[in-house]
Design a protein around this motif. Structure first.
Motif, mmCIF file in Angstrom:
data_model
loop_
_atom_site.group_PDB
_atom_site.id
_atom_site.type_symbol
_atom_site.label_atom_id
_atom_site.label_comp_id
_atom_site.label_asym_id
_atom_site.label_seq_id
_atom_site.Cartn_x
_atom_site.Cartn_y
_atom_site.Cartn_z
ATOM 1 N N CYS A 166 6.327 4.852 8.165
ATOM 2 C CA CYS A 166 5.146 5.119 7.396
ATOM 3 C C CYS A 166 5.386 6.367 6.423
ATOM 4 O O CYS A 166 5.408 6.723 5.170
ATOM 5 C CB CYS A 166 3.879 5.129 7.883
ATOM 6 S SG CYS A 166 2.366 5.684 6.738
ATOM 7 N N CYS A 219 -5.777 3.635 3.942
ATOM 8 C CA CYS A 219 -5.887 2.205 4.121
ATOM 9 C C CYS A 219 -7.473 1.719 3.863
ATOM 10 O O CYS A 219 -8.230 2.577 4.175
ATOM 11 C CB CYS A 219 -5.357 2.014 5.552
ATOM 12 S SG CYS A 219 -6.169 2.974 6.686
ATOM 13 N N GLU A 220 -7.710 0.454 3.813
ATOM 14 C CA GLU A 220 -9.117 0.064 3.696
ATOM 15 C C GLU A 220 -9.617 0.063 4.873
ATOM 16 O O GLU A 220 -8.964 -0.559 5.958
ATOM 17 C CB GLU A 220 -8.965 -1.496 2.828
ATOM 18 C CG GLU A 220 -8.609 -1.394 1.460
ATOM 19 C CD GLU A 220 -8.782 -2.592 0.831
ATOM 20 O OE1 GLU A 220 -9.238 -3.540 1.415
ATOM 21 O OE2 GLU A 220 -8.328 -3.021 -0.327
ATOM 22 N N GLN A 273 0.706 0.609 -5.055
ATOM 23 C CA GLN A 273 0.142 1.094 -3.670
ATOM 24 C C GLN A 273 -0.237 2.559 -3.981
ATOM 25 O O GLN A 273 -0.820 3.091 -2.823
ATOM 26 C CB GLN A 273 1.555 1.091 -2.753
ATOM 27 C CG GLN A 273 2.043 -0.057 -2.087
ATOM 28 C CD GLN A 273 3.175 -0.041 -1.455
ATOM 29 O OE1 GLN A 273 4.103 -0.253 -2.310
ATOM 30 N NE2 GLN A 273 3.079 0.043 -0.066
ATOM 31 N N ALA A 281 -1.094 3.519 -0.259
ATOM 32 C CA ALA A 281 -1.444 2.572 0.718
ATOM 33 C C ALA A 281 -0.012 1.779 1.549
ATOM 34 O O ALA A 281 0.504 1.142 0.644
ATOM 35 C CB ALA A 281 -2.338 1.353 -0.156
ATOM 36 N N ARG A 329 -1.730 -0.631 10.998
ATOM 37 C CA ARG A 329 -2.236 0.722 11.396
ATOM 38 C C ARG A 329 -3.096 0.527 12.967
ATOM 39 O O ARG A 329 -3.712 -0.445 13.117
ATOM 40 C CB ARG A 329 -3.198 1.364 10.747
ATOM 41 C CG ARG A 329 -4.695 0.887 10.454
ATOM 42 C CD ARG A 329 -5.517 1.213 9.438
ATOM 43 N NE ARG A 329 -6.611 0.358 9.107
ATOM 44 C CZ ARG A 329 -7.611 0.520 9.595
ATOM 45 N NH1 ARG A 329 -8.066 1.510 10.564
ATOM 46 N NH2 ARG A 329 -8.647 -0.497 9.167
#
Ligand code: G1P
Length: 310
Positions: A146, A165-166, A186, A252, A257
């Motif tokens: 990441c 992240c959402e 992203q 993003a 995750r």
């Protein structure tokens, strides 16, 4: 990389916390030593950072957690024993999981005053250069690290970048939440941040996940030791100020995750990584199917049926 964009060589790992969410596992052993299969969380974080080109690690640590540093040493007695027994594979594992001498430096944080305070404790060791922050509880499962993904975005945009992240709006109060100005693939341009807002007050559903690339000017604001959400000195609050001065993006990332600081996240991570590992994946999958069948029949719980447990 454009000339003004300075390379990121150092990573700060705030590892002073008590890990109370995972007691009694963390009574004696630091939570960062909990393992996902065969790798402690701290090892996973360091490996992720190395894949992103990080060479220096700053552990913000409290007393009793020295084992986190020892994890990266190559103990002579162990090596001698493995050599004597000709354990070639194991020797490689020990070597690969060690760091060169001097790669880890430590800053101490004896009182848990918040993430912002933990990062501030690393100020002298970071010096005047950009740096990464990795929260080892937060892991991202993907072929490409990441932080390495974020580094690509950094090399393009410079400035400051947080992994994002959402999340479900009902979980907004667990995270720092992004106020977004615009999106480009992203990468999102961030105009504000709120630490742990109520769902109805969150500016978006995009949360900060535990990876940051920050410019050293963040310390101008961390120096103020302002208290924020939960009465703690929050990194998010210092970043809110920095957004006024410098480019600030959310990235993003790709990958799953996993919050390994919670019981459920930890179990999920072990399952996900087990299914990635050829040598055990078939057996694990078969076992899981067996367990699932029993679970749906109400027979999987020790000493009680599913109905009785509900
Ligand atoms: C910290 C940060 C928060 C971020 C989160 C990611 O919170 O303060 O902004 O969203 O990590 O895991 P903590 O989980 O330490 O409460």
């Amino acid at each position: 990389m454009s000339e003004q964009i300075k390379p990121v060589r150092k990573a700060v790992l705030p590892v002073a916390g008590l890990g109370t969410r995972l007691l009694p596992a963390t009574k004696v052993m630091p939570k960062e030593m909990l393992t996902i299969l065969d790798r402690p969380l701290i090892q996973m974080a360091v490996e992720e950072a190395r894949q992103a080109g990080i060479e220096e690690f700053i552990f913000v640590i409290s007393s009793g957690k020295d084992v986190l540093i020892r994890q990266f040493e190559c103990p002579q007695a162990l090596m001698d024993m493995l050599e004597k027994r000709n354990k070639v594979e194991q020797i490689e594992k020990v070597k690969a999981s060690s760091l060169p001498e001097g790669a880890i430096q430590t800053a101490s944080q004896e009182v848990a005053l918040g993430l912002g305070h933990a990062v501030w404790c690393a100020k002298e060791l970071v010096g005047d250069e950009p740096f990464a922050v990795i929260l080892p509880d937060d892991t991202v499962r993907h072929e490409r690290s990441c932080l390495a993904q974020m580094m690509d975005a950094y090399n393009q945009h410079g400035g400051n970048i947080v992994a994002t992240c959402e999340v479900d709006m009902k979980d907004a109060s667990k995270y720092g939440m992004l106020d977004i100005a615009s999106r480009d693939g992203q990468t999102v341009s961030v105009k504000g941040l709120v630490e742990k807002p109520k769902a109805e007050e969150a500016p978006s559903n995009m949360a900060i996940f535990g990876r940051y690339i920050l410019q050293p000017e963040i310390f101008n604001y961390l120096d103020r030791h302002e208290k924020g959400a939960g009465g703690e000195i929050q990194l998010t609050d210092a970043m809110v100020h920095l957004i006024q001065d410098q480019p600030f993006h959310g990235f993003a990332f790709e990958g799953e995750r996993l919050d390994c600081g919670s019981e459920v996240g930890f179990v999920k991570a072990n399952i996900a990584y087990a299914l990635d590992k050829d040598s055990i994946s078939d057996e694990v999958a078969e076992y899981m199917m067996e367990k699932l069948r029993a679970y749906h029949e109400g027979k999987a719980m020790l000493g009680k049926s599913k109905k009785a447990a509900a």
